[in-house]
Design an enzyme around this catalytic site. Structure first.
Site, mmCIF file in Angstrom:
data_model
loop_
_atom_site.group_PDB
_atom_site.id
_atom_site.type_symbol
_atom_site.label_atom_id
_atom_site.label_comp_id
_atom_site.label_asym_id
_atom_site.label_seq_id
_atom_site.Cartn_x
_atom_site.Cartn_y
_atom_site.Cartn_z
ATOM 1 N N GLY A 37 66.908 106.499 42.777
ATOM 2 C CA GLY A 37 66.753 105.447 43.804
ATOM 3 C C GLY A 37 66.800 104.075 43.165
ATOM 4 N N GLY B 27 67.597 100.871 45.058
ATOM 5 C CA GLY B 27 66.704 100.544 46.168
ATOM 6 C C GLY B 27 65.736 99.409 45.853
ATOM 7 N N GLN B 28 64.866 99.139 46.820
ATOM 8 C CA GLN B 28 63.963 97.981 46.711
ATOM 9 C C GLN B 28 63.090 98.069 45.454
ATOM 10 O OE1 GLN B 28 60.704 97.771 49.489
ATOM 11 N NE2 GLN B 28 60.353 95.594 49.144
ATOM 12 N N ARG C 246 74.953 106.359 46.241
ATOM 13 C CA ARG C 246 76.330 105.913 46.514
ATOM 14 C C ARG C 246 76.496 104.413 46.364
ATOM 15 N NH1 ARG C 246 76.360 108.550 51.738
ATOM 16 N NH2 ARG C 246 76.706 110.759 51.418
ATOM 17 N N ASP D 163 73.147 112.738 43.051
ATOM 18 C CA ASP D 163 72.631 113.126 44.362
ATOM 19 C C ASP D 163 71.448 114.062 44.109
ATOM 20 O OD1 ASP D 163 72.075 114.183 46.795
ATOM 21 O OD2 ASP D 163 74.106 114.916 47.215
ATOM 22 N N TYR E 25 58.767 111.175 57.696
ATOM 23 C CA TYR E 25 58.531 110.553 56.382
ATOM 24 C C TYR E 25 57.123 110.896 55.888
ATOM 25 C CZ TYR E 25 57.974 106.671 53.018
ATOM 26 O OH TYR E 25 57.743 105.911 51.903
ATOM 27 N N LYS F 72 55.886 113.155 52.789
ATOM 28 C CA LYS F 72 55.048 112.576 51.726
ATOM 29 C C LYS F 72 53.817 113.447 51.458
ATOM 30 C CE LYS F 72 57.457 109.220 50.229
ATOM 31 N NZ LYS F 72 57.987 109.318 48.856
ATOM 32 N N ILE G 32 55.684 97.169 50.460
ATOM 33 C CA ILE G 32 55.950 96.400 49.245
ATOM 34 C C ILE G 32 56.772 95.154 49.595
ATOM 35 C CG2 ILE G 32 56.932 96.444 46.911
ATOM 36 C CD1 ILE G 32 54.617 98.433 47.261
HETATM 37 N N1 SER Z 1 57.224 100.873 53.359
HETATM 38 C C1 SER Z 1 57.263 102.207 53.846
HETATM 39 C C2 SER Z 1 57.786 102.295 55.197
HETATM 40 O O1 SER Z 1 57.519 101.387 55.975
HETATM 41 C C3 SER Z 1 55.890 102.818 53.801
HETATM 42 O O2 SER Z 1 55.797 103.608 52.682
HETATM 43 O O3 SER Z 1 58.417 103.255 55.544
#
Ligand code: SER
Length: 318
Positions: A8, A11-12, A36, A53, A142, A146, A172
């Site tokens: 990742g 990503g951020q 990708r 992947d 999600y 988790k 974050i």
């Molecule tokens: N920042 C994430 C979200 O909003 C929370 O883990 O999905």
């Protein structure tokens, strides 16, 4: 030293964690992998970059063997709001991807950092001062992934001795790379709009309280936890960590102190609001403080000042 892998990495969090790890351990010691999306020049030119992947175990195995990976920071995941649009993909990436990473780590004796989230809690969880060990019945895919991930990481440690560790990240806030479709994304968007347009329309209600953290503390928490003497850790995976709890109204008021013309209004997205309403107001992170000395550097004011300064510089160059 065996190398470090960041999944990742485009990503951020991944894009900044890669640079943080390169600075700490050496540019040639950190392999960044994305799915990708093309990496930034900074990411590609500062060290090794590859595509992988995580839902394909052969690719995970090849990467770990090719670079002799000793530690994996597994950040590849589908976030909360995007996950609700496509729960099947979220499950596949978040669960099968994690399983593949843990299996390959087991075979190659690699340590694994996996972030969990405030999303691992649900509507039945105590909302204030949410304890480390409490009810976890999340209502998003999600969140479900988790919680399952936290348990799977515990299992791989108990059963196979894989050195798994993790924190439950709040939202974050950062200026380098945009977040990829979470519910807490408003707290990043608000800064871009405040600087560029002096106006932001928020998709959450003004009084929605959620935990947040500035990126430098998110990076520090991950690496500090991985550096801790393991004999100190009782809760290996999924430590509650937080820096401050805010609502959109409070954040807007604080931004106004720096940018007086700034105005906020609200156009609530019911799906995202329902997700936010199912999460805690503020976490109790005393166990992380006790077991490995977690302590955030940035409070709300310090974050706002730094964020506005750095993001303004970045936007001027664009
Ligand atoms: N920042 C994430 C979200 O909003 C929370 O883990 O999905």
């Amino acid at each position: 030293m065996r190398k470090i892998l960041v999944t990742g990495a485009v990503g951020q969090i991944g894009s900044e964690l890669t640079m943080y790890l390169r600075k700490k351990y050496g540019d040639d010691k950190v392999v960044a992998v994305g799915h990708r999306t093309q990496p930034s020049e900074k990411l590609r030119n500062s060290g090794l970059f590859d595509f992988m992947d995580c839902t394909n175990i052969k690719q995970v195995e090849n990467t770990v063997k090719k670079y002799d990976i000793g530690t994996i920071y597994h950040l590849a995941a589908v976030l909360s709001a995007v996950g609700e649009k496509n729960p099947q993909t979220a499950w596949n990436v978040n669960i099968n991807g994690l399983y593949n990473v843990l299996e390959v780590a087991r075979e190659n004796k690699s340590a694994v950092f996996v972030p969990s989230s405030i999303a691992a809690f649900g509507p039945d969880t105590p909302k204030d001062n949410t304890p480390q060990d409490t009810i976890q019945r999340p209502t998003t895919i999600y969140g479900v992934s988790k919680v399952a991930g936290e348990l799977l990481c515990d299992y791989y440690y108990l059963k196979f001795g894989v050195d798994t560790r993790g924190v439950r990240y709040p939202g974050i806030i950062s200026y380098e790379t945009l977040p990829g479709g979470g519910t807490t994304d408003y707290a990043v968007e608000i800064f871009y709009k405040a600087i560029k347009n002096k106006k932001y329309t928020c998709f959450l209600k003004e009084d929605t309280m959620l935990d947040m953290m500035y990126m430098p503390d998110a990076l520090k928490s991950a690496v500090d936890l991985m550096e801790t003497d393991p004999s100190k850790l009782k809760h290996r995976n999924a430590f509650n960590v937080t820096s401050f709890s805010i609502t959109p109204r409070l954040l807007a008021e604080e931004i106004k102190k720096e940018i007086p013309e700034f105005e906020i209004d609200y156009d609530v997205d019911p799906e995202k609001q329902a997700i936010a309403d199912s999460w805690p107001n503020n976490l109790d992170d005393s166990i992380a403080k006790e077991e490995w000395g977690w302590s955030p550097t940035y409070n709300l004011r310090a974050m706002i000042k730094d964020m506005i300064e750095k993001l303004s510089e970045k936007l001027k160059k664009q």
